[in-house]
Design an enzyme around this catalytic site. Sequence first.
Site, short mmCIF file in Angstrom:
data_model
loop_
_atom_site.label_atom_id
_atom_site.label_comp_id
_atom_site.label_asym_id
_atom_site.label_seq_id
_atom_site.Cartn_x
_atom_site.Cartn_y
_atom_site.Cartn_z
N GLU A 474 -29.30 3.34 55.74
CA GLU A 474 -27.95 3.99 56.75
C GLU A 474 -27.85 3.45 57.91
OE1 GLU A 474 -27.81 8.42 55.85
OE2 GLU A 474 -26.09 8.61 57.08
N GLU A 745 -34.44 14.91 62.10
CA GLU A 745 -33.05 14.84 61.77
C GLU A 745 -33.16 16.09 61.20
OE1 GLU A 745 -31.86 13.34 57.82
OE2 GLU A 745 -29.65 13.70 58.87
C1 RAM Z 1 -25.64 11.80 58.30
C2 RAM Z 1 -26.60 10.87 59.47
C3 RAM Z 1 -25.45 11.16 60.65
C4 RAM Z 1 -24.93 12.18 61.05
C5 RAM Z 1 -24.14 12.21 59.67
C6 RAM Z 1 -22.64 13.65 60.03
O1 RAM Z 1 -25.46 10.69 57.29
O2 RAM Z 1 -27.14 10.86 59.07
O3 RAM Z 1 -26.35 11.49 61.94
O4 RAM Z 1 -24.20 12.42 61.85
O5 RAM Z 1 -24.86 12.34 58.51
#
Ligand code: RAM
Length: 875
Positions: A474, A745
């Site tokens: 990502e 996260e």
């Molecule tokens: C995820 C990302 C990010 C977020 C979006 C909406 O894949 O890691 O942190 O902002 O989605």
Amino acid sequence: MALPFFACVFLAGGSLQPDNLRVEYRANPLGVDVAVPRFSWIDTSSEQNAVQSAYRIEVADSQDLLNSEHPDIWDSGQVNSADSVGIDYNGPALMPGHRYFWKVDVWDGSGESSTSRKFGWWEMGIGTSGWKGQWIGEPTVDVPYFRREFAVDKRIKRARLYATARGLYRATIDGKRVGQGELTPGWTDFKYRLEYETYDVTGLLRRGQNAIGMRLAPGWFSGHVGPSKEIYGTKPQLLAQLQIDYTDGSSETIVTDDSWKAGSGAIRSSDCQTGEVYDGSLDAPGWDKPGFNDSGWSQPTTQALGNQIIAARQSPMVEKIDEIRAKKITEIKPGVFIVDLGQNMVGWCHLNVDGPAGTTVQLRHGEMLDNDGTLYTKNLRGAKATDTFTLGHSGSTSYEPSFTFHGFRYVEITGYPGTPNLNTVRGEVVGSNCPQTGWFDCSDKLVNQLQHNIFWGQRSNYLEVPTDCPQRDERLGWMGDAETFAPSACFNNDIDAFMTKWMHDVDDGQSPQGAFRDVSPAVVVPPAGAPAWADAGVIVPWTVYEAYGDKRMLADNFSFMKKWVDYVDRSNPNHLWINNRNNDYGDWLNVHDETPHELIATAFFANSADIVARTAAVLGEKADAVHYHVLAKAIRGAFMDAFVSPDGAVKGNNQTGYILPLAFGLADEGAGSRHSAMDAKLAAHLVDQIHAHNDHLTAGFVGVGRLNQVLTENGYADVAYKLLLTKTYPSWLYPVTQGATTIWERWDGWTDTKGFQNPGMNSFNHYAMGSVGDWLYQQVGGISVLHDAPASVARPYSRFVIAPNVEPGLSWVKERFDSVVGMVSCSWRTEGDQTVYDIEVPANASADVKLADGNGWFTAHVGGGKYTYTLTSHA
Ligand code: RAM
């Protein structure tokens, strides 16, 4: 009882002196393509309350002319002003490639002038129009090597290498590395813009035959970006220009064209996510030195330049910024070793190896270990994060990859000849080298670890662009993450230049209709314009402006900011943001506490309109200031009518539903004037909601960074402290108790009862939830730059608020912030029923001090100097 015990430390005399001279954010920058460069310095003084009453900037062609008091380029004359940040050059047009010398004199409050002999210089770049060569490539090879020989038969005055790539490059001259930058030229929206680096290579050239060697890799241009690859093109290309000026006045320019030779070498493939394959047996020794037999090499393909902007790099280069020694090594299966570096980091390994030619050592990288002690890689999704190194010769050697980076704490070593030990690998930490400006330390070890994790989250994810995460497939410039974390980031490091560059990426990606993207550079995630994510296009420039006083940040982005608000306004005429929310993420990763999406959207719409109004006021755009002020007010009204009951209950009764109207001043006249009676009701509901969750966090990305701030601003610092110090899930400290060394996260990325969260989205290095850092600095350490300053306050970036909240749970805090006007610090410690505060304010700055004193407050407006206050702690 409010008897302040008050002591000031007065320091010995000495007049005001300018120091830390900068042009376009940097000391003595090489390669500036800004037509009107800006000058900044800090004022130093050993006197209390020192102010700058005037300055004079002089610019000359040489240091001698500067010293002779006859500057031949520009003399600002004595300007009666306290400004010391971002002062525009106002002389004749500057010449490409030319070096200019400058100095500044300052006058103090009594009219005494400085005596400092310090001077600075900067060198202009060559702009888009200065490139004389062509793009070169070698499409049959994954990592092509290019070389060009040339003779130097005169004395060199100076030599510069300008270089960029559609991809990544690394340059050498006569086998010696040029510069310290990694992963150059980084990542821009290559469709519209490239950045190039400028190197002083005078000392690398010698009389006689020389060779320039350059290696090229896919990088962000044609390698993996997010889950895709080849987003901008299929094969990388290189553009370089070596400018040699001789002492006899003549000069020579060597440019990339078909006179170069292309071949291959030991790096067989390299990709940011996949990793690198290096085979020493295929090395071409001497390929970047003169005399190498390149008869087997081919002629590169060439391509004309195209119409993209090619501008000098503005942000700090990605560099090695730290080094981590291995802490532990375990053989988990015969021949399979796991190294624990003890810190989740971004970069790569330096590998030391001693073995027979042909041995292949493989390094795989991961953030966590699985239950059985093996490397956990599921959460990396498609990112292979594997480097392989094959020894070309028997014996001892070392290896580091050149064109990849990984997010990892653990390294799996296989194929190692013999038994690896703690010196076999070390972590080379890389990131955009933004200078550290914030330090926070307190009496609670877990809170210190939280701050450490926030800091490491930033250094891991501020790599060319502010990314969501650095490890899985990502690594994108997610706007929502960047927006929510920006205030914390502005304390930790000087990110002015970094964000100046990134805002080009943001603006380059704006849709013709005005929608900012969800990720910038704009790749992978259509459509555009999600609430709170796209709003970063407005919030980030304002945040940076407030932190650093960077007015040009506002001026350069203003038209894009307006266009965004106009875009939302056009499709939502009744001022509730109902339409065109596209990938509406809501309060991302909230914990079973889903705030209505139209509420979040409308709150951000109001906030963005308000910021545009304030931006217009700063820029003197009066009509726009009125227009957006009226719009913001209408949106606030619509918000209150639609979502808030007269008793302060907000639709949905969610944490973030209360946080946003408080943070954005939606019940009031906007963010500049808070604390209405309605705010008190909203805050009381918020507190109820928090208590209903037993003092745990349920807010997601959008709300959580603003939560403790609004609590504290509304008289609930005690609740904010409680949330800070809660150790059970979901809380800031829960991951810390589980050994986190960066921000996760998800609060429950790993738990002892459930193990790992869903590997589809489970990064252990995601700074967004670390957005509480801003509150730690502002409200616990107690230092902030004046926010939402009224227009009457000149230079709000030099007017600090020093107002720590001393609450049970912490017994001392030490904080320093190296601001654009100098070091501000505040330390406090409780001693019995008293609190002792040590405060430092830089010269030519001031601070509004507000300290608890018994049941009341001690307040003072102080100038530069050091102060100690001993006050009765809050009862
Ligand atoms: C995820 C990302 C990010 C977020 C979006 C909406 O894949 O890691 O942190 O902002 O989605």
